[in-house]
Motif scaffolding. Structure first.
Motif, mmCIF file in Angstrom:
data_model
loop_
_atom_site.group_PDB
_atom_site.id
_atom_site.type_symbol
_atom_site.label_atom_id
_atom_site.label_comp_id
_atom_site.label_asym_id
_atom_site.label_seq_id
_atom_site.Cartn_x
_atom_site.Cartn_y
_atom_site.Cartn_z
ATOM 1 N N SER A 103 6.209 17.910 -13.610
ATOM 2 C CA SER A 103 7.540 17.669 -13.052
ATOM 3 C C SER A 103 8.304 16.745 -13.991
ATOM 4 C CB SER A 103 7.447 17.013 -11.671
ATOM 5 O OG SER A 103 6.880 17.908 -10.743
ATOM 6 N N PRO A 104 9.600 16.966 -14.130
ATOM 7 C CA PRO A 104 10.362 16.116 -15.060
ATOM 8 C C PRO A 104 10.517 14.683 -14.538
ATOM 9 C CG PRO A 104 11.826 17.649 -13.930
ATOM 10 C CD PRO A 104 10.428 17.999 -13.515
ATOM 11 N N GLU A 134 0.832 -1.211 0.000
ATOM 12 C CA GLU A 134 0.000 0.000 0.000
ATOM 13 C C GLU A 134 0.864 1.258 0.000
ATOM 14 O OE1 GLU A 134 -3.295 0.124 -0.589
ATOM 15 O OE2 GLU A 134 -3.030 -2.032 -0.871
ATOM 16 N N ALA A 135 1.932 1.240 0.784
ATOM 17 C CA ALA A 135 2.860 2.383 0.811
ATOM 18 C C ALA A 135 3.507 2.551 -0.564
ATOM 19 C CB ALA A 135 3.918 2.183 1.890
ATOM 20 N N ALA A 136 3.910 1.448 -1.169
ATOM 21 C CA ALA A 136 4.544 1.487 -2.489
ATOM 22 C C ALA A 136 3.604 2.088 -3.529
ATOM 23 C CB ALA A 136 4.978 0.082 -2.898
ATOM 24 N N LYS A 137 2.345 1.672 -3.498
ATOM 25 C CA LYS A 137 1.380 2.212 -4.459
ATOM 26 C C LYS A 137 1.158 3.705 -4.232
ATOM 27 C CE LYS A 137 -1.820 -0.976 -3.739
ATOM 28 N NZ LYS A 137 -2.991 -1.875 -3.867
ATOM 29 N N ALA A 138 1.099 4.116 -2.977
ATOM 30 C CA ALA A 138 0.909 5.538 -2.676
ATOM 31 C C ALA A 138 2.089 6.358 -3.199
ATOM 32 C CB ALA A 138 0.734 5.745 -1.168
ATOM 33 N N ILE A 139 3.299 5.848 -3.015
ATOM 34 C CA ILE A 139 4.494 6.545 -3.500
ATOM 35 C C ILE A 139 4.481 6.601 -5.020
ATOM 36 C CG2 ILE A 139 7.019 6.425 -3.657
ATOM 37 C CD1 ILE A 139 6.882 5.031 -0.825
ATOM 38 N N GLN A 140 4.183 5.485 -5.662
ATOM 39 C CA GLN A 140 4.146 5.451 -7.128
ATOM 40 C C GLN A 140 3.094 6.417 -7.674
ATOM 41 O OE1 GLN A 140 3.954 1.411 -8.803
ATOM 42 N NE2 GLN A 140 4.751 0.698 -6.835
ATOM 43 N N LEU A 141 1.931 6.429 -7.062
ATOM 44 C CA LEU A 141 0.860 7.327 -7.504
ATOM 45 C C LEU A 141 1.271 8.782 -7.346
ATOM 46 C CD1 LEU A 141 -1.976 7.456 -8.654
ATOM 47 C CD2 LEU A 141 -2.854 7.385 -6.319
ATOM 48 N N CYS A 142 1.923 9.099 -6.252
ATOM 49 C CA CYS A 142 2.412 10.461 -6.023
ATOM 50 C C CYS A 142 3.368 10.885 -7.134
ATOM 51 C CB CYS A 142 3.084 10.533 -4.649
ATOM 52 S SG CYS A 142 3.934 12.092 -4.302
ATOM 53 N N TRP A 143 4.329 10.001 -7.452
ATOM 54 C CA TRP A 143 5.283 10.330 -8.522
ATOM 55 C C TRP A 143 4.572 10.459 -9.869
ATOM 56 C CZ3 TRP A 143 9.611 12.598 -7.945
ATOM 57 C CH2 TRP A 143 10.363 12.404 -6.789
ATOM 58 N N ALA A 144 3.668 9.548 -10.175
ATOM 59 C CA ALA A 144 2.949 9.622 -11.448
ATOM 60 C C ALA A 144 2.165 10.922 -11.546
ATOM 61 C CB ALA A 144 2.022 8.412 -11.594
ATOM 62 N N ASN A 145 1.538 11.328 -10.453
ATOM 63 C CA ASN A 145 0.802 12.593 -10.452
ATOM 64 C C ASN A 145 1.731 13.788 -10.635
ATOM 65 O OD1 ASN A 145 -1.717 11.405 -10.163
ATOM 66 N ND2 ASN A 145 -1.670 11.504 -7.926
ATOM 67 N N ARG A 146 2.885 13.756 -10.007
ATOM 68 C CA ARG A 146 3.860 14.839 -10.188
ATOM 69 C C ARG A 146 4.258 14.963 -11.650
ATOM 70 N NH1 ARG A 146 8.270 14.506 -5.234
ATOM 71 N NH2 ARG A 146 6.822 15.058 -3.561
ATOM 72 N N TRP A 147 4.553 13.822 -12.280
ATOM 73 C CA TRP A 147 4.975 13.859 -13.675
ATOM 74 C C TRP A 147 3.834 14.294 -14.581
ATOM 75 C CZ3 TRP A 147 7.115 8.469 -12.434
ATOM 76 C CH2 TRP A 147 8.321 8.592 -11.726
ATOM 77 N N HIS A 148 2.626 13.874 -14.235
ATOM 78 C CA HIS A 148 1.457 14.258 -15.026
ATOM 79 C C HIS A 148 1.238 15.767 -14.979
ATOM 80 C CE1 HIS A 148 -2.383 13.785 -17.028
ATOM 81 N NE2 HIS A 148 -2.967 14.469 -16.078
#
Length: 161
Positions: free
Chosen positions: A91-92, A74-88
Motif C-alpha cells: 500500500s502506498p 496499546e491502541a496507538a501501537k496497534a494502529i501503527q503496526l497495522c499501517w506499517a504492515n499495509r505499507w510493507h
C-alpha cells in the motif's frame, strides 16, 4: 469531585480521543521512514508519567487515568503496526510525513491534555458506548482496543463520582 459538577459525556471527548488516535498513521509513517520501532518503551513511560501528573492536578485517581492512557498507547501501537504492515505489503505510504518530534508530538500532548481537561467535567457511562463507537472510528483500530478504551473511561468516571 462531586457528581453535581459532572455532566454526561458529550461527543467532544470522544472526538478528541479519535483525533489523538488519528495521528497514529503519521506516527507510523515517520517511524517507518526513519527506521524506528513501533514500540518505544521510554516514550511510553514519559507519556504515562505526564498523564499521571495531569490527572493528579485535576483531582483524579491517577491509577485509573494511567489505565486509560495505557489503553491509548496499546491502541496507538496497534494502529501503527497495522499501517506499517499495509505499507510493507505494497500500500502506498503518505507522500508528506510530518516530523514526529516537532509536528506530531506537540499535537498529541495537546490532545492528551485536552482529554484530561474534558474528563474533569464529564462522566462516561455504559449507555455512552454507541456514541463512543460511532465517534472513535480510526482506520486500523482493533475492536478490542476500542472496547478497552471505553472500559477505562467508565472506570475513571466511576472513581470520580
Amino acid at each position: 469531585m462531586g457528581t453535581s459538577n459532572v455532566q454526561a459525556a458529550p461527543p467532544d471527548l470522544f472526538d478528541t480521543i479519535n483525533d489523538r488516535l488519528g495521528y497514529m498513521q503519521a506516527v507510523a509513517a515517520w517511524k517507518v521512514e526513519n527506521q524506528h520501532a513501533i514500540e518505544d518503551p521510554a516514550r511510553e513511560k514519559i507519556v504515562l508519567k505526564a498523564a499521571s501528573e495531569a490527572a493528579s492536578k485535576a483531582g483524579f485517581n491517577t491509577d485509573t487515568v494511567e489505565v486509560f492512557f495505557e489503553a491509548q498507547i496499546e491502541a496507538a501501537k496497534a494502529i501503527q503496526l497495522c499501517w506499517a504492515n499495509r505499507w510493507h505489503t505494497g500500500s502506498p505510504r503518505p507522500e508528506h510525513v510530518p516530523d514526529l518530534v516537532t509536528d506530531v508530538r506537540p499535537a498529541l500532548i495537546s490532545l492528551g491534555d485536552k482529554i484530561i481537561e474534558q474528563l474533569s467535567s464529564l462522566s462516561v457511562s455504559p449507555k455512552d458506548q454507541a456514541d463512543f463507537n460511532a465517534a472513535v472510528r480510526v482506520d486500523c483500530l482493533p475492536e478490542d482496543n476500542r472496547n478497552e478504551l471505553f472500559d477505562a473511561l467508565i472506570n475513571i468516571s466511576e472513581t470520580t463520582e
